[in-house]
Design a protein around this motif. Sequence first.
Motif, PDB file in Angstrom:
ATOM      1  N   SER A 257     -11.395  -0.045   2.062  1.00 53.65           N
ATOM      2  CA  SER A 257     -10.239   0.782   2.435  1.00 53.65           C
ATOM      3  C   SER A 257     -10.620   2.259   2.430  1.00 53.65           C
ATOM      4  CB  SER A 257      -9.103   0.575   1.433  1.00 53.65           C
ATOM      5  OG  SER A 257      -8.762  -0.783   1.346  1.00 53.65           O
ATOM      6  N   THR A 258     -10.001   3.021   3.319  1.00 54.35           N
ATOM      7  CA  THR A 258     -10.235   4.460   3.358  1.00 54.35           C
ATOM      8  C   THR A 258      -9.526   5.111   2.166  1.00 54.35           C
ATOM      9  OG1 THR A 258     -10.156   4.306   5.744  1.00 54.35           O
ATOM     10  CG2 THR A 258      -9.977   6.512   4.807  1.00 54.35           C
ATOM     11  N   THR A 259     -10.234   6.004   1.467  1.00 55.63           N
ATOM     12  CA  THR A 259      -9.596   6.559   0.267  1.00 55.63           C
ATOM     13  C   THR A 259     -10.300   7.840  -0.202  1.00 55.63           C
ATOM     14  OG1 THR A 259      -8.808   6.018  -1.936  1.00 55.63           O
ATOM     15  CG2 THR A 259     -10.942   5.077  -1.294  1.00 55.63           C
TER      16      THR A 259
ATOM     17  N   GLY B 135      -5.749  -7.768   7.837  1.00 56.73           N
ATOM     18  CA  GLY B 135      -5.122  -6.921   8.841  1.00 56.73           C
ATOM     19  C   GLY B 135      -6.112  -6.472   9.898  1.00 56.73           C
ATOM     20  N   TYR B 136      -5.893  -5.278  10.417  1.00 57.49           N
ATOM     21  CA  TYR B 136      -6.729  -4.748  11.503  1.00 57.49           C
ATOM     22  C   TYR B 136      -8.188  -4.618  11.072  1.00 57.49           C
ATOM     23  CZ  TYR B 136      -2.536  -3.761  14.175  1.00 57.49           C
ATOM     24  OH  TYR B 136      -1.369  -3.896  14.881  1.00 57.49           O
ATOM     25  N   VAL B 137      -8.426  -4.413   9.787  1.00 58.54           N
ATOM     26  CA  VAL B 137      -9.801  -4.280   9.289  1.00 58.54           C
ATOM     27  C   VAL B 137     -10.333  -5.622   8.780  1.00 58.54           C
ATOM     28  CG1 VAL B 137     -11.180  -3.244   7.433  1.00 58.54           C
ATOM     29  CG2 VAL B 137      -9.643  -1.819   8.784  1.00 58.54           C
ATOM     30  N   GLY B 138      -9.514  -6.323   8.004  1.00 59.35           N
ATOM     31  CA  GLY B 138      -9.980  -7.554   7.369  1.00 59.35           C
ATOM     32  C   GLY B 138     -10.261  -8.679   8.357  1.00 59.35           C
TER      33      GLY B 138
ATOM     34  N   ARG C  39      -4.997  -6.364  -9.474  1.00 56.48           N
ATOM     35  CA  ARG C  39      -4.261  -7.089 -10.529  1.00 56.48           C
ATOM     36  C   ARG C  39      -4.242  -8.594 -10.240  1.00 56.48           C
ATOM     37  NH1 ARG C  39       0.742  -7.744 -10.391  1.00 56.48           N
ATOM     38  NH2 ARG C  39       1.157  -6.024  -8.988  1.00 56.48           N
ATOM     39  N   GLN C  40      -4.010  -8.923  -8.942  1.00 56.00           N
ATOM     40  CA  GLN C  40      -3.927 -10.345  -8.581  1.00 56.00           C
ATOM     41  C   GLN C  40      -5.259 -11.072  -8.770  1.00 56.00           C
ATOM     42  OE1 GLN C  40      -1.988  -9.021  -4.888  1.00 56.00           O
ATOM     43  NE2 GLN C  40      -0.998 -11.004  -4.859  1.00 56.00           N
ATOM     44  N   MET C  41      -6.369 -10.331  -8.590  1.00 54.01           N
ATOM     45  CA  MET C  41      -7.670 -11.023  -8.635  1.00 54.01           C
ATOM     46  C   MET C  41      -8.313 -10.988 -10.029  1.00 54.01           C
ATOM     47  SD  MET C  41     -10.370  -8.477  -6.711  1.00 54.01           S
ATOM     48  CE  MET C  41      -9.333  -8.069  -5.335  1.00 54.01           C
TER      49      MET C  41
ATOM     50  N   PHE D  89      -7.657 -13.714   2.056  1.00 54.55           N
ATOM     51  CA  PHE D  89      -6.475 -13.612   1.193  1.00 54.55           C
ATOM     52  C   PHE D  89      -5.468 -12.631   1.801  1.00 54.55           C
ATOM     53  CE2 PHE D  89      -8.310 -15.617  -2.607  1.00 54.55           C
ATOM     54  CZ  PHE D  89      -9.655 -15.563  -2.298  1.00 54.55           C
ATOM     55  N   ASP D  90      -4.223 -13.064   1.901  1.00 57.06           N
ATOM     56  CA  ASP D  90      -3.165 -12.129   2.320  1.00 57.06           C
ATOM     57  C   ASP D  90      -1.867 -12.577   1.662  1.00 57.06           C
ATOM     58  OD1 ASP D  90      -3.183 -10.010   4.949  1.00 57.06           O
ATOM     59  OD2 ASP D  90      -1.229 -10.568   4.109  1.00 57.06           O
ATOM     60  N   ASN D  91      -0.979 -11.634   1.391  1.00 63.68           N
ATOM     61  CA  ASN D  91       0.294 -12.036   0.780  1.00 63.68           C
ATOM     62  C   ASN D  91       1.421 -12.141   1.806  1.00 63.68           C
ATOM     63  OD1 ASN D  91       0.711  -9.386   1.256  1.00 63.68           O
ATOM     64  ND2 ASN D  91       1.184  -8.799  -0.858  1.00 63.68           N
TER      65      ASN D  91
ATOM     66  N   PRO E 251      -4.223  -1.831   2.523  1.00 62.68           N
ATOM     67  CA  PRO E 251      -3.726  -0.544   3.022  1.00 62.68           C
ATOM     68  C   PRO E 251      -3.815   0.576   1.982  1.00 62.68           C
ATOM     69  CG  PRO E 251      -2.117  -2.306   3.394  1.00 62.68           C
ATOM     70  CD  PRO E 251      -3.181  -2.859   2.492  1.00 62.68           C
ATOM     71  N   THR E 252      -4.041   1.784   2.466  1.00 61.52           N
ATOM     72  CA  THR E 252      -4.037   2.983   1.618  1.00 61.52           C
ATOM     73  C   THR E 252      -3.143   4.034   2.279  1.00 61.52           C
ATOM     74  OG1 THR E 252      -6.142   3.492   2.699  1.00 61.52           O
ATOM     75  CG2 THR E 252      -6.259   2.734   0.428  1.00 61.52           C
ATOM     76  N   PRO E 253      -1.835   3.860   2.196  1.00 54.62           N
ATOM     77  CA  PRO E 253      -0.916   4.812   2.848  1.00 54.62           C
ATOM     78  C   PRO E 253      -0.660   6.038   1.984  1.00 54.62           C
ATOM     79  CG  PRO E 253       0.305   2.972   1.916  1.00 54.62           C
ATOM     80  CD  PRO E 253      -1.142   2.759   1.560  1.00 54.62           C
TER      81      PRO E 253
ATOM     82  N   ASN F 255       3.622 -15.261   6.953  1.00 56.79           N
ATOM     83  CA  ASN F 255       3.611 -15.444   8.416  1.00 56.79           C
ATOM     84  C   ASN F 255       2.195 -15.338   8.963  1.00 56.79           C
ATOM     85  OD1 ASN F 255       6.343 -15.718   8.556  1.00 56.79           O
ATOM     86  ND2 ASN F 255       6.683 -13.492   8.722  1.00 56.79           N
ATOM     87  N   LYS F 256       1.455 -14.351   8.453  1.00 53.06           N
ATOM     88  CA  LYS F 256       0.070 -14.181   8.928  1.00 53.06           C
ATOM     89  C   LYS F 256      -0.777 -15.384   8.523  1.00 53.06           C
ATOM     90  CE  LYS F 256       0.284  -9.166   8.825  1.00 53.06           C
ATOM     91  NZ  LYS F 256      -0.095  -7.937   8.152  1.00 53.06           N
ATOM     92  N   ILE F 257      -0.629 -15.809   7.277  1.00 46.93           N
ATOM     93  CA  ILE F 257      -1.417 -16.956   6.790  1.00 46.93           C
ATOM     94  C   ILE F 257      -1.101 -18.195   7.630  1.00 46.93           C
ATOM     95  CG2 ILE F 257      -1.706 -18.546   4.822  1.00 46.93           C
ATOM     96  CD1 ILE F 257      -3.113 -15.893   4.379  1.00 46.93           C
TER      97      ILE F 257
END
Length: 436
Positions: free
Chosen positions: A132-134, A24-27, A116-118, A44-46, A97-99, A49-51
């Motif tokens: 990520s900001t957290t 995204g905007y950071v990656g 989990r995926q990795m 990596f992205d899920n 994201p960290t919403p 469309n972006k990929i």
Amino acid sequence: MSVKKHFIKKIQNKQVTIGVIGLGYVGLPLVIEFLKKKFSVIGFDNDFNKINKLKKNQSYINYISLDSLSKKQIENFLPTDDFSNIENVDVIIICLPTPLNKRNNPDMTYINNGLRQMKNYLKEGQLLILESTTYPGTTKDLIYPLLAKKKFNIGKNFFVSYSPERQDPGNSNFGLKETPKLVSGATSNCLKISHKLYSMIVDTVVEVSSLEVAELTKLYENIFRSVNIGLANEMKIICENLKINLYDVIDAASSKPFGFLPFYPGPGLGGHCIPIDPYYLKWIAKKNNVDAKFIELSAKINNSMPFYVVEKIKSALKNFNKKIRKSKILIIGVAYKKNVDDTRESPSLKIIQILNENNANVDYYDPYVPFLKQSRNYKLGLKSRKINKHMLAEYECVVLLTDHDILNYKLIKKYSKIIIDTRGKFKGNQINIFNA
Ligand SMILES: NC(=O)c1ccc[n+]([C@@H]2O[C@H](COP(=O)([O-])OP(=O)(O)OC[C@H]3O[C@@H](n4cnc5c(N)ncnc54)[C@H](O)[C@@H]3O)[C@@H](O)[C@H]2O)c1
């Protein structure tokens, strides 16, 4: 040679493959910076469309371009949604994201899903970095248990770091390379390895003493902004009643070379960071028996600004014997800040929603945002209009919410019947221009 020294040497020789999770905007800017320095990168992205776009060497964010990359550099990039490729990287950088969740508390779902995926593909010798900001404590809370299950020995055969992203989208003076990068490590080996890694792509790396210091520093920087913007917004309301132009006050105060930094009022806070981060700190403070009163108050003031703007629209219309109901209102700017196409948490969306609830007829114009899609919070579904003198004259009221540099301010000023200016672009007391 020790594992640490071997890793650092491999980084120096660009023999490590970088995995970036979340394009995204950071990656995405991070991917580009590593490619420019001739590293191999797996992104990596899920989001298919972006990929798919990235596979065609196209960016999907207006101010982030892949054009500066050579053919060879592009060939070193593999965008994918297949997490088994984690086995093929040496470094994993999480930019997910960290919403906030529905209760305005930290939502760690994206980070947990990514982990989990990795998890089945993690292997000894890798460096895992969270960007990520957290809240302070996240890296230990979420990543350590996973690594314990894998029986890795942190700092010996697996390395962990936290390094916050500090980018300011649309800022042409300070990109990723020019902005000093904070790095922290779970151990001194982790710190040294991640320091080396970032020194390959940024001018200045700043080491900090712990993961928690790095995590909290990022929150503090953003809350510093939100608190000061809250003060500027409160000043705006005070100044209006005192009939003093706040922008003149800010200009004058800015002449002081120490002890003052200019912050400007606006229609409310937007973006992925400034509106959200205060709630992260408030949450962790509360968990540790402290009420973050000051932070909460500024968030409250900032969140009230969209309602204030709508009240100003109502009273401006009233001055011209008009009611908000059925009035044609043009919103100029729906991006949360100038010169970007990002509408996340944009106060413009909230203002359009409140205007709709007041039965106004609302359109918008934003040269960067052709469509406003339905989102989780807003069911707007609007299309940007094209601006010209005839269309401006159709509207009872024009509301400037985002002050993009490329807007034609002369045209807007000349042909709008009433202007509500939330950005201090139209100074001077004119009968049809209202600051809000
Ligand atoms: N945008 C900014 O200006 C900015 C600045 C500093 C820090 N940050 C922080 O950086 C982090 C990322 O923000 P962003 O703006 O890049 O977010 P973003 O929404 O632009 O990008 C996140 C990406 O992650 C992908 N994604 C979501 N779940 C996934 C999963 N399980 N596996 C793979 N990909 C997945 C999404 O499709 C998206 O492309 C956040 O913590 C944010 O607070 C953002």
